[in-house]
Scaffold this motif. Structure first.
Motif, PDB file in Angstrom:
ATOM      1  N   HIS A   6       0.816  -1.219   0.000  1.00 39.91           N
ATOM      2  CA  HIS A   6       0.000   0.000   0.000  1.00 39.91           C
ATOM      3  C   HIS A   6       0.852   1.273   0.000  1.00 39.91           C
ATOM      4  N   ARG A   7       2.169   1.096  -0.189  1.00 41.94           N
ATOM      5  CA  ARG A   7       3.112   2.213  -0.305  1.00 41.94           C
ATOM      6  C   ARG A   7       2.969   3.200   0.857  1.00 41.94           C
ATOM      7  N   ILE A   8       2.967   2.648   2.054  1.00 45.37           N
ATOM      8  CA  ILE A   8       2.871   3.473   3.262  1.00 45.37           C
ATOM      9  C   ILE A   8       4.274   3.998   3.559  1.00 45.37           C
ATOM     10  N   ALA A   9       4.612   5.075   2.892  1.00 47.28           N
ATOM     11  CA  ALA A   9       5.979   5.593   2.921  1.00 47.28           C
ATOM     12  C   ALA A   9       6.313   6.366   4.184  1.00 47.28           C
ATOM     13  N   ASN A  10       5.338   6.657   5.018  1.00 50.19           N
ATOM     14  CA  ASN A  10       5.650   7.391   6.252  1.00 50.19           C
ATOM     15  C   ASN A  10       5.786   6.449   7.449  1.00 50.19           C
ATOM     16  N   LEU A  11       5.975   5.176   7.186  1.00 51.05           N
ATOM     17  CA  LEU A  11       6.171   4.186   8.243  1.00 51.05           C
ATOM     18  C   LEU A  11       7.657   3.853   8.351  1.00 51.05           C
ATOM     19  N   THR A  12       8.179   3.911   9.582  1.00 49.83           N
ATOM     20  CA  THR A  12       9.588   3.613   9.821  1.00 49.83           C
ATOM     21  C   THR A  12       9.715   2.608  10.957  1.00 49.83           C
ATOM     22  N   VAL A  13      10.553   1.612  10.751  1.00 48.77           N
ATOM     23  CA  VAL A  13      10.909   0.650  11.789  1.00 48.77           C
ATOM     24  C   VAL A  13      12.401   0.796  12.040  1.00 48.77           C
ATOM     25  N   VAL A  14      12.783   0.913  13.317  1.00 51.13           N
ATOM     26  CA  VAL A  14      14.197   0.888  13.681  1.00 51.13           C
ATOM     27  C   VAL A  14      14.411  -0.424  14.421  1.00 51.13           C
ATOM     28  N   LEU A  15      15.212  -1.289  13.834  1.00 49.68           N
ATOM     29  CA  LEU A  15      15.426  -2.626  14.356  1.00 49.68           C
ATOM     30  C   LEU A  15      16.823  -2.694  14.980  1.00 49.68           C
ATOM     31  N   ASP A  16      16.871  -3.005  16.260  1.00 47.85           N
ATOM     32  CA  ASP A  16      18.143  -3.137  16.966  1.00 47.85           C
ATOM     33  C   ASP A  16      18.643  -4.564  16.766  1.00 47.85           C
ATOM     34  N   ALA A  17      19.584  -4.741  15.879  1.00 44.42           N
ATOM     35  CA  ALA A  17      20.125  -6.068  15.566  1.00 44.42           C
ATOM     36  C   ALA A  17      21.405  -6.283  16.359  1.00 44.42           C
ATOM     37  N   ASN A  18      21.242  -6.759  17.592  1.00 47.83           N
ATOM     38  CA  ASN A  18      22.407  -6.927  18.468  1.00 47.83           C
ATOM     39  C   ASN A  18      22.798  -8.386  18.687  1.00 47.83           C
ATOM     40  N   ASN A  19      22.123  -9.302  18.001  1.00 48.11           N
ATOM     41  CA  ASN A  19      22.431 -10.733  18.073  1.00 48.11           C
ATOM     42  C   ASN A  19      22.390 -11.277  19.496  1.00 48.11           C
ATOM     43  N   SER A  20      21.490 -10.749  20.317  1.00 50.23           N
ATOM     44  CA  SER A  20      21.411 -11.211  21.693  1.00 50.23           C
ATOM     45  C   SER A  20      19.957 -11.382  22.110  1.00 50.23           C
ATOM     46  N   GLN A  21      19.709 -12.410  22.884  1.00 44.27           N
ATOM     47  CA  GLN A  21      18.397 -12.643  23.477  1.00 44.27           C
ATOM     48  C   GLN A  21      18.591 -13.438  24.763  1.00 44.27           C
ATOM     49  N   VAL A  22      17.526 -13.708  25.476  1.00 47.02           N
ATOM     50  CA  VAL A  22      17.608 -14.346  26.787  1.00 47.02           C
ATOM     51  C   VAL A  22      18.354 -15.675  26.741  1.00 47.02           C
ATOM     52  N   ASP A  23      18.115 -16.468  25.708  1.00 46.58           N
ATOM     53  CA  ASP A  23      18.690 -17.818  25.644  1.00 46.58           C
ATOM     54  C   ASP A  23      20.086 -17.879  25.052  1.00 46.58           C
ATOM     55  N   GLY A  24      20.689 -16.748  24.756  1.00 43.53           N
ATOM     56  CA  GLY A  24      22.019 -16.724  24.164  1.00 43.53           C
ATOM     57  C   GLY A  24      22.016 -15.920  22.895  1.00 43.53           C
ATOM     58  N   SER A  25      23.021 -16.124  22.069  1.00 43.50           N
ATOM     59  CA  SER A  25      23.077 -15.370  20.828  1.00 43.50           C
ATOM     60  C   SER A  25      21.932 -15.816  19.917  1.00 43.50           C
ATOM     61  N   VAL A  26      21.396 -14.871  19.174  1.00 42.82           N
ATOM     62  CA  VAL A  26      20.284 -15.173  18.270  1.00 42.82           C
ATOM     63  C   VAL A  26      20.702 -16.254  17.281  1.00 42.82           C
ATOM     64  N   GLU A  27      21.903 -16.136  16.741  1.00 41.51           N
ATOM     65  CA  GLU A  27      22.347 -17.100  15.735  1.00 41.51           C
ATOM     66  C   GLU A  27      22.447 -18.513  16.298  1.00 41.51           C
ATOM     67  N   PHE A  28      22.633 -18.651  17.623  1.00 44.59           N
ATOM     68  CA  PHE A  28      22.664 -19.969  18.257  1.00 44.59           C
ATOM     69  C   PHE A  28      21.254 -20.552  18.379  1.00 44.59           C
ATOM     70  N   VAL A  29      20.271 -19.695  18.629  1.00 47.13           N
ATOM     71  CA  VAL A  29      18.904 -20.139  18.868  1.00 47.13           C
ATOM     72  C   VAL A  29      18.137 -20.368  17.566  1.00 47.13           C
ATOM     73  N   THR A  30      18.293 -19.448  16.617  1.00 50.36           N
ATOM     74  CA  THR A  30      17.584 -19.573  15.343  1.00 50.36           C
ATOM     75  C   THR A  30      18.296 -18.749  14.278  1.00 50.36           C
ATOM     76  N   THR A  31      17.972 -19.008  13.045  1.00 53.32           N
ATOM     77  CA  THR A  31      18.573 -18.266  11.940  1.00 53.32           C
ATOM     78  C   THR A  31      17.625 -17.155  11.516  1.00 53.32           C
ATOM     79  N   ILE A  32      18.087 -15.902  11.613  1.00 52.95           N
ATOM     80  CA  ILE A  32      17.254 -14.787  11.140  1.00 52.95           C
ATOM     81  C   ILE A  32      17.946 -13.976  10.050  1.00 52.95           C
ATOM     82  N   GLU A  33      19.224 -14.223   9.858  1.00 54.47           N
ATOM     83  CA  GLU A  33      19.946 -13.498   8.814  1.00 54.47           C
ATOM     84  C   GLU A  33      19.658 -14.133   7.456  1.00 54.47           C
ATOM     85  N   PRO A  34      19.700 -13.380   6.422  1.00 55.60           N
ATOM     86  CA  PRO A  34      20.031 -11.964   6.321  1.00 55.60           C
ATOM     87  C   PRO A  34      18.800 -11.083   6.548  1.00 55.60           C
TER      88      PRO A  34
END
Length: 113
Positions: A6-34
């Motif tokens: 719908h070309r909602i061009a005034n929407l912005t997401v800022v995603l903090d990609a720090n590779n960390s979560q409660v259970d350890g590194s994100v890459e250890f728990v699941t694959t989200i990259e790229p």
């Protein structure tokens, strides 16, 4: 997908990609990259920046969106650049003792005072 469709061009997401979560590194728990490629595949304008760099963040937020919603993927470390905090996954849950607090304050005062 809805926002891009719908070309909602005034929407912005800022995603903090720090590779960390409660259970350890994100890459250890699941694959989200790229991450950036996935958002782009859904039709978003993507800016990938050093999340600790204010100039890069503001530059990304001010960038041309091309009529698309924008996601800013900020690559960060959970400790930021603070030398007094151990660079471990547990840094998300650390309790600051007086010595660590003093070290953090001294570093911040030296950098920003």
């Amino acid at each position: 997908m809805f926002a891009a469709h719908h070309r909602i061009a005034n929407l912005t997401v800022v995603l903090d990609a720090n590779n960390s979560q409660v259970d350890g590194s994100v890459e250890f728990v699941t694959t989200i990259e790229p991450i950036a490629d996935k958002w782009a595949a859904f039709g978003w304008q993507v800016a990938e920046v050093d999340g600790h760099d204010i100039a890069q963040l503001t530059g990304a937020l001010d960038s041309d969106r091309g009529g698309k919603p924008l996601v800013v993927v900020g690559r960060t470390k959970i400790t930021g650049h603070l030398k007094a905090i151990p660079d471990t996954v547990d840094a998300h849950f650390i309790k600051l003792d007086p010595e660590m607090t003093a070290g953090i304050l001294a570093q911040l005062e030296a950098e920003y005072a």
